[in-house]
Design a protein around this motif. Structure first.
Motif, PDB file in Angstrom:
ATOM      1  N   HIS A 156      41.651  40.071  50.825  1.00 40.50           N
ATOM      2  CA  HIS A 156      41.608  39.391  49.534  1.00 40.50           C
ATOM      3  C   HIS A 156      42.305  40.248  48.491  1.00 40.50           C
ATOM      4  O   HIS A 156      42.234  41.482  48.542  1.00 40.50           O
ATOM      5  N   LEU A 157      42.934  39.588  47.547  1.00 43.13           N
ATOM      6  CA  LEU A 157      43.652  40.297  46.479  1.00 43.13           C
ATOM      7  C   LEU A 157      43.587  39.440  45.217  1.00 43.13           C
ATOM      8  O   LEU A 157      44.151  38.352  45.182  1.00 43.13           O
ATOM      9  N   TRP A 158      42.838  39.945  44.221  1.00 40.37           N
ATOM     10  CA  TRP A 158      42.732  39.209  42.958  1.00 40.37           C
ATOM     11  C   TRP A 158      43.173  40.101  41.804  1.00 40.37           C
ATOM     12  O   TRP A 158      42.932  41.306  41.796  1.00 40.37           O
ATOM     13  N   ARG A 159      43.740  39.485  40.788  1.00 36.44           N
ATOM     14  CA  ARG A 159      44.056  40.175  39.543  1.00 36.44           C
ATOM     15  C   ARG A 159      42.817  40.210  38.665  1.00 36.44           C
ATOM     16  O   ARG A 159      42.096  39.211  38.572  1.00 36.44           O
ATOM     17  N   VAL A 160      42.517  41.339  38.035  1.00 34.68           N
ATOM     18  CA  VAL A 160      41.444  41.411  37.043  1.00 34.68           C
ATOM     19  C   VAL A 160      42.004  40.901  35.720  1.00 34.68           C
ATOM     20  O   VAL A 160      42.993  41.435  35.212  1.00 34.68           O
ATOM     21  N   ALA A 161      41.387  39.868  35.157  1.00 35.03           N
ATOM     22  CA  ALA A 161      41.929  39.239  33.944  1.00 35.03           C
ATOM     23  C   ALA A 161      42.041  40.242  32.804  1.00 35.03           C
ATOM     24  O   ALA A 161      41.065  40.917  32.456  1.00 35.03           O
ATOM     25  N   GLY A 162      43.242  40.344  32.231  1.00 33.10           N
ATOM     26  CA  GLY A 162      43.448  41.176  31.056  1.00 33.10           C
ATOM     27  C   GLY A 162      43.778  42.624  31.327  1.00 33.10           C
ATOM     28  O   GLY A 162      43.971  43.396  30.405  1.00 33.10           O
ATOM     29  N   ARG A 163      43.857  43.016  32.603  1.00 29.72           N
ATOM     30  CA  ARG A 163      44.153  44.418  32.908  1.00 29.72           C
ATOM     31  C   ARG A 163      45.184  44.507  34.032  1.00 29.72           C
ATOM     32  O   ARG A 163      45.291  43.621  34.862  1.00 29.72           O
ATOM     33  N   TYR A 164      45.936  45.589  34.061  1.00 29.68           N
ATOM     34  CA  TYR A 164      46.886  45.831  35.151  1.00 29.68           C
ATOM     35  C   TYR A 164      46.085  46.451  36.291  1.00 29.68           C
ATOM     36  O   TYR A 164      46.158  47.640  36.563  1.00 29.68           O
ATOM     37  N   ILE A 200      41.824  54.612  42.117  1.00 29.19           N
ATOM     38  CA  ILE A 200      41.290  53.759  43.177  1.00 29.19           C
ATOM     39  C   ILE A 200      39.828  54.102  43.426  1.00 29.19           C
ATOM     40  O   ILE A 200      39.460  55.269  43.466  1.00 29.19           O
ATOM     41  N   VAL A 239      39.715  43.178  48.973  1.00 27.72           N
ATOM     42  CA  VAL A 239      38.869  43.437  50.129  1.00 27.72           C
ATOM     43  C   VAL A 239      39.798  43.685  51.315  1.00 27.72           C
ATOM     44  O   VAL A 239      40.707  42.878  51.579  1.00 27.72           O
ATOM     45  N   ASN A 262      43.574  45.329  40.094  1.00 29.09           N
ATOM     46  CA  ASN A 262      43.176  44.301  41.043  1.00 29.09           C
ATOM     47  C   ASN A 262      41.859  44.654  41.701  1.00 29.09           C
ATOM     48  O   ASN A 262      41.449  45.819  41.739  1.00 29.09           O
ATOM     49  N   VAL A 263      41.191  43.632  42.227  1.00 29.11           N
ATOM     50  CA  VAL A 263      40.035  43.777  43.098  1.00 29.11           C
ATOM     51  C   VAL A 263      40.468  43.258  44.458  1.00 29.11           C
ATOM     52  O   VAL A 263      41.010  42.155  44.550  1.00 29.11           O
TER      53      VAL A 263
END
Lengths: 96, 96, 96, 96, 96, 96, 96, 96, 96, 96
Positions: free
Chosen positions: H42-50, H79, H55, H52-53
């Motif tokens: 899984h690869l998501w962008r954290v809203a408003g920041r450069y 990290i 798995v 990611n979260v």
């Protein structure tokens, strides 16, 4: 004058449900009054937490403290206060 | 949907004044546009710091990120985002 | 209205000595003016650190920010602001 | 010698109201005495919190500790102490 | 009067070796003088870090700041100061 | 070998006064013994807090833990341990 | 005597690759020697970070500091040291 | 085996745009490969920041470190790694 | 696979001594079993604190959680887990 | 819309076992329902802690708060919420 206020509520786990309910009811009534009077300008729930983010519009720190310290849930809240001022890029008339 | 956003600007001390001024000018123009469109609902200066507290009214996290990540000062800001929702004690119609 | 302000100065190590001296000199002059006018009510050095604890007496957050953000060392300071109010146990007339 | 002291009061939720009231009353009386004697030089309420910011003018750390540790609310306070000294830019005679 | 002081040294990586050596040499000489005079009462290295734990015996915060702020490495140190006083259980005559 | 140890005492508010007094009395006696034996080399009160800063001179971590973990107040203390060594700039013979 | 040591390496981004490589090579050689001698008892990589967790078996804090402070990467590492002792539930002979 | 990984990217402000673009391009290609292979689950962008979260689904910490430490942006990322396991209340077959 | 685990024990002050003793006894027995089986590879006491640093050698996060969450003291421990992998500079065969 | 949620459970030590078991049982049933409906998209146990990492797929912050604040264990959980959005390098269709 505007203040940004964050409040997090921490009720003791052993508080009887009736007492908690009574506190929350009077807290809600007080919040209604203060919003109606214009002092409690914004009130939002923080998603996922028993907490709120608020903006107060008061004459100064004295009035702010008088309001916050007499909230029914005050003894059970962690509160942080940040003074705000008009942002030079704001275009809203009343975001003073 | 509402998001509470705090932004703190940290410009490198060796950035040429003209570059800083140009960045701030385009940032201001972008802030005006976004406030006019309704997406940047509130914008306040934090007293004593090069920082702001804002509330955004957007369709979701996707739009919020699109807005924040394209702000001219984005590479120089520490940003924290908190999702808000309507507070059960709120009496304002549009503090959704 | 009173604000408690902590300022910590962090000059870049590669700032030329003349520039640092000039900044500190104008900062000192500005501090003198603001103390003379009554706005910068107290100013103490924190022992062992390039930092101060201050109390400002201003009309509100707007004036406080106008003062702090135009200090010559502002771009090089970490600042934290705490609004104060009269303590119920205070006996000093002017610790308003 | 001046010390900057922050005190935050945390009374246990199950303390009987009479005991809390008695503690606060003797605390207030002690604060009056110490202000009258000049040792507790400034005392401000932090807006929105059961906390104060104070400045003590004492002969040294020994006297400061003797004063703080015998305050009636001492067992219920988180206290942080910062030694102050005269700021080179201060123009007040007695901000020693 | 005794003060507990922790100092952590952070030299910029691009400082020329000769400048660093010169700073450390004058710092060492100053440390010798201050220990000889009795003001720098204890000086220990923190194992594994470019840091020390010290105890100063000075007339007050004023003298402490005068000493610390004129150390050659002062601009490159993070310093924290804690005022000490005699412990009621101490049996050493001079741990005042 | 020297260890820098900070201890902060947090007695439960509902501990009976006699039990607290008995604990403090045996703690004081133990502190006297350990100072007399040379193991508890320095013991200072932190001004304004129920806490101490100490230096222990022991054969190693084993002896240190044996001492600290058998102090009467151990279950009520937050303890942090930092190993020290001789500072290259120290001029005291026994600040080993 | 055993010490738990965490080291996090932070090489400046502008360090030339050859210098970084040379530093890492001598660091590796030194690590080999110290493991062979028994002083660097355990050495593990922290998954996902340029960091390690180590256990040193040395005569005391003096030897530990002598080892750590002469590592080629020492100026570029954040190090934290924790003294260990035998756990009463340990069944390994040499986990002293 | 699953690992929860948060990555925050901090590119130096003085990195030439072409170098940054090249790094991001190879990072994206590597992310595509690792997602295609199943390792980067899984690869998501954290809203408003450069930031990611993510798995990761790998054979163990060894493979995880091999992957993370060879990402093109690794030298510029903070990290944090958290090992996950199946939750007893999970109903998804493959959330092992 | 190796995991670095820190455990800090916080027994409630009002736990009856017999219950605490029984918990500690079964905890010790469980620790013996797990060390004998090879899963609890290292176990050290942190000097001065009711805490340990451990290394576990298990098949993965699943087995680690199964072990930790069934320790008798688990409800009273603050635990932090860090996955380890072989360090490229390690010379020990089994520090995998 | 996706939200990353971390929940840490802290049950009071004096909660009767039956009450805890009943809470956990209804919590599990609710988790099953919410996973089945698609709102609780991922649910993982954090190894070694009574905590989980989750991803929720909901219409917005309002629905998220409605779900989280009515979980049986909500009064006993510390929760942090992070809004997610699609990562530009993601190749999964549904990691929206």
């Amino acid at each position: 004058m505007l203040f940004h206020v964050e409040m997090e509520v921490r009720l003791p786990h052993d508080m009887p449900a009736e007492k908690a309910d009574a506190l929350k009811k009077t807290e809600r009534e007080r919040a209604h009054e203060l919003q109606a009077s214009g002092a409690w300008r914004h009130l939002w729930r923080v998603a996922g937490r028993y907490a709120n983010v608020s903006v107060f519009d008061v004459s100064g720190a004295e009035e702010l403290h008088q309001i916050l310290s007499t909230l029914p849930l005050f003894p059970f809240m962690a509160i942080s206060v940040t003074p705000l001022c008009r942002h030079p890029s704001s275009i809203r008339e009343d975001d003073r």
